[in-house]
Design a protein around this motif. Structure first.
Motif, PDB file in Angstrom:
ATOM      1  N   VAL A   6       0.838  -1.201   0.000  1.00 44.45           N
ATOM      2  CA  VAL A   6       0.000   0.000   0.000  1.00 44.45           C
ATOM      3  C   VAL A   6       0.872   1.249   0.000  1.00 44.45           C
ATOM      4  O   VAL A   6       0.648   2.176  -0.790  1.00 44.45           O
ATOM      5  N   TYR A   9       2.654   1.761  -3.456  1.00 45.84           N
ATOM      6  CA  TYR A   9       1.744   2.338  -4.447  1.00 45.84           C
ATOM      7  C   TYR A   9       1.460   3.802  -4.143  1.00 45.84           C
ATOM      8  O   TYR A   9       1.347   4.625  -5.044  1.00 45.84           O
ATOM      9  N   ARG A  10       1.341   4.139  -2.865  1.00 49.21           N
ATOM     10  CA  ARG A  10       1.103   5.534  -2.474  1.00 49.21           C
ATOM     11  C   ARG A  10       2.245   6.419  -2.941  1.00 49.21           C
ATOM     12  O   ARG A  10       2.040   7.478  -3.530  1.00 49.21           O
ATOM     13  N   ASN A  15      -2.992   5.620  -6.697  1.00 50.08           N
ATOM     14  CA  ASN A  15      -4.042   5.492  -5.690  1.00 50.08           C
ATOM     15  C   ASN A  15      -5.090   4.445  -6.049  1.00 50.08           C
ATOM     16  O   ASN A  15      -5.685   3.838  -5.177  1.00 50.08           O
ATOM     17  N   VAL A  18      -3.821   1.292  -4.713  1.00 50.08           N
ATOM     18  CA  VAL A  18      -3.950   1.297  -3.245  1.00 50.08           C
ATOM     19  C   VAL A  18      -5.349   0.842  -2.859  1.00 50.08           C
ATOM     20  O   VAL A  18      -5.522   0.003  -1.968  1.00 50.08           O
ATOM     21  N   SER A  35      -2.952   3.806   6.518  1.00 50.12           N
ATOM     22  CA  SER A  35      -2.303   3.921   5.207  1.00 50.12           C
ATOM     23  C   SER A  35      -3.311   4.354   4.152  1.00 50.12           C
ATOM     24  O   SER A  35      -3.032   5.228   3.322  1.00 50.12           O
ATOM     25  N   TYR A  36      -4.478   3.745   4.193  1.00 47.15           N
ATOM     26  CA  TYR A  36      -5.511   4.069   3.212  1.00 47.15           C
ATOM     27  C   TYR A  36      -6.017   5.496   3.397  1.00 47.15           C
ATOM     28  O   TYR A  36      -6.175   6.243   2.422  1.00 47.15           O
ATOM     29  N   VAL A  39      -3.441   7.963   2.070  1.00 45.88           N
ATOM     30  CA  VAL A  39      -3.452   8.038   0.604  1.00 45.88           C
ATOM     31  C   VAL A  39      -4.601   8.916   0.121  1.00 45.88           C
ATOM     32  O   VAL A  39      -4.411   9.815  -0.707  1.00 45.88           O
TER      33      VAL A  39
END
Length: 80
Positions: A6, A9-10, A15, A18, A35-36, A39
């Motif tokens: 995650v 990808y961020r 995104n 993610v 984390s989400y 982002v």
């Protein structure tokens, strides 16, 4: 391992990837949720970040920590 993916990808600005990875996490922990939310806040997807925060609360994840609160503050500031 998934949280590392995650974050990778961020950092690459992907995104959409993610979101796909987060959706596939079976047991989400506070790091996954944070984390989400980070982002979404960074990509100025503030309403989605706030919705994910609400989902985090509904799933009764540990109380928000400083990373969560900073990300939520950023999301609110992006709303204007």
């Amino acid at each position: 391992m998934v949280n590392t993916l995650v974050n990778m990808y961020r950092k690459c600005g992907r995104n959409g990837d993610v979101c796909n990875v987060f959706d596939r996490i079976i047991e989400r922990d506070q790091v996954s949720w944070n984390s989400y939310i980070i982002v979404l806040s960074q990509f100025q997807m503030s309403e989605q970040a706030l919705e994910v925060f609400r989902m985090m609360q509904i799933e009764d994840i540990e109380p928000p920590n400083s990373f969560t609160l900073v990300s939520i503050a950023r999301a609110y500031s992006n709303l204007g």
